[in-house]
Design an enzyme around this catalytic site. Structure first.
Site, mmCIF file in Angstrom:
data_model
loop_
_atom_site.group_PDB
_atom_site.id
_atom_site.type_symbol
_atom_site.label_atom_id
_atom_site.label_comp_id
_atom_site.label_asym_id
_atom_site.label_seq_id
_atom_site.Cartn_x
_atom_site.Cartn_y
_atom_site.Cartn_z
ATOM 1 C CD GLU A 81 80.399 114.086 87.632
ATOM 2 O OE1 GLU A 81 81.379 114.847 87.517
ATOM 3 O OE2 GLU A 81 80.380 113.108 88.405
ATOM 4 C CD GLU A 106 83.100 109.806 80.377
ATOM 5 O OE1 GLU A 106 83.558 109.783 79.213
ATOM 6 O OE2 GLU A 106 83.109 110.820 81.104
ATOM 7 C CG ASP A 156 86.557 119.656 75.033
ATOM 8 O OD1 ASP A 156 87.091 120.767 74.867
ATOM 9 O OD2 ASP A 156 86.950 118.623 74.458
ATOM 10 C CE LYS A 160 93.270 124.759 68.004
ATOM 11 N NZ LYS A 160 93.802 123.837 66.964
ATOM 12 C CG ASP A 192 90.424 124.509 83.712
ATOM 13 O OD1 ASP A 192 89.589 124.399 82.790
ATOM 14 O OD2 ASP A 192 91.443 123.795 83.791
ATOM 15 C CB THR A 227 89.538 115.824 90.063
ATOM 16 O OG1 THR A 227 89.544 117.002 89.223
ATOM 17 C CG2 THR A 227 88.121 115.557 90.544
ATOM 18 C CD GLU A 230 89.314 121.975 91.382
ATOM 19 O OE1 GLU A 230 89.229 123.010 92.064
ATOM 20 O OE2 GLU A 230 88.543 121.010 91.508
#
Length: 248
Positions: A81, A106, A156, A160, A192, A227, A230
């Site tokens: 992940e 991460e 992310d 822009k 999303d 989550t 979400e």
């Protein structure tokens, strides 16, 4: 485009990202008292140390690929992940699929500390966390055919226009994933942001190493828990788009 893995011992693929441009911006690294306690107790157990390169969260170019059986204490299919955050989906999915070894990338220490707390509470043993740039991690720390699954949930979107060069899912990154994923491996994505979803769909549809398991968007992957992030997106009217591609 790269349709197959590089030969063992051959040249490592380019990341396709210009030097200094990454798909994330590091925020505060200050830990709460609870996070510090979790870090002190569990980091040595579940956080994998890697030789650091010249930039914070980068990987030393001379680093050798992980010995995965030694890292996890067994031989098992590997899921990765990218951007696991506080581990909300990571730990739930690892607990539900104990047959997998799960490696998370991460870069935020507070998020990793929170993940360590979740791992401990869930009692899972099949998770390891790497605090490093995932692009460099895939390039340097994993060998050909290492990946059985890749999970990329809500990266992310860099919405822009001037920032879109930072988006992770590009043809170059798809080349890299293809070089690390075994035939039949699956890449699960969710976002999303419709514009980013369209980019993901276009990049992977056009890549000769991957095939879409659905006509366009995938149904919501039941293995992925809802989550807090979400739920917030849904609450403000964003449509969640899932995609599932298979390595040819």
């Amino acid at each position: 485009m790269t349709a197959g893995p590089r030969p063992a011992g051959g040249p490592r693929p380019s990341t396709g990202h210009r030097r200094g441009i990454v798909s994330y911006v590091r925020r505060t690294t200050r830990l709460t008292e609870t996070q510090q306690h979790a870090w002190d107790r569990f980091a040595d157990r579940w956080v994998v140390p890697v030789p650091e390169g010249p930039r914070e969260t980068s990987v030393d170019p001379s680093a050798e690929p992980f010995d995965l059986p030694a890292l996890f204490g067994r031989e098992a299919p590997l899921a990765v992940e990218i951007g696991s955050g506080s581990g909300e989906s990571l730990v739930a999915m690892a607990a539900a699929r104990p047959e997998l070894d799960v490696l998370a990338f991460e870069v935020y220490q507070p998020a990793v500390a929170s993940t360590l707390s979740r791992i401990n509470r869930a009692g899972v043993e099949n998770v390891r966390v790497v605090m490093a740039d995932a692009v460099e991690g895939l390039t340097l720390l994993l060998g050909p055919d290492a990946l059985s699954e890749l999970w990329l949930f809500f990266p992310d979107p860099w919405h822009k226009l001037k920032h879109r060069k930072r988006r992770l899912v590009t043809p170059a990154f798809a080349d890299l994933v293809a070089s690390r994923m075994r035939s039949g491996g699956q890449w699960h994505l969710a976002t999303d942001w419709q514009d980013y979803a369209n980019q993901m769909l276009r990049v992977l549809t056009e890549h000769e190493a991957f095939e879409n398991l659905h006509e366009q968007w995938a149904p919501r992957w039941e293995a992925r828990p809802v989550t807090k992030f979400e739920a917030k997106g849904t609450a403000v009217g964003r449509t969640i788009r899932d995609l599932t591609f298979r390595r040819r």
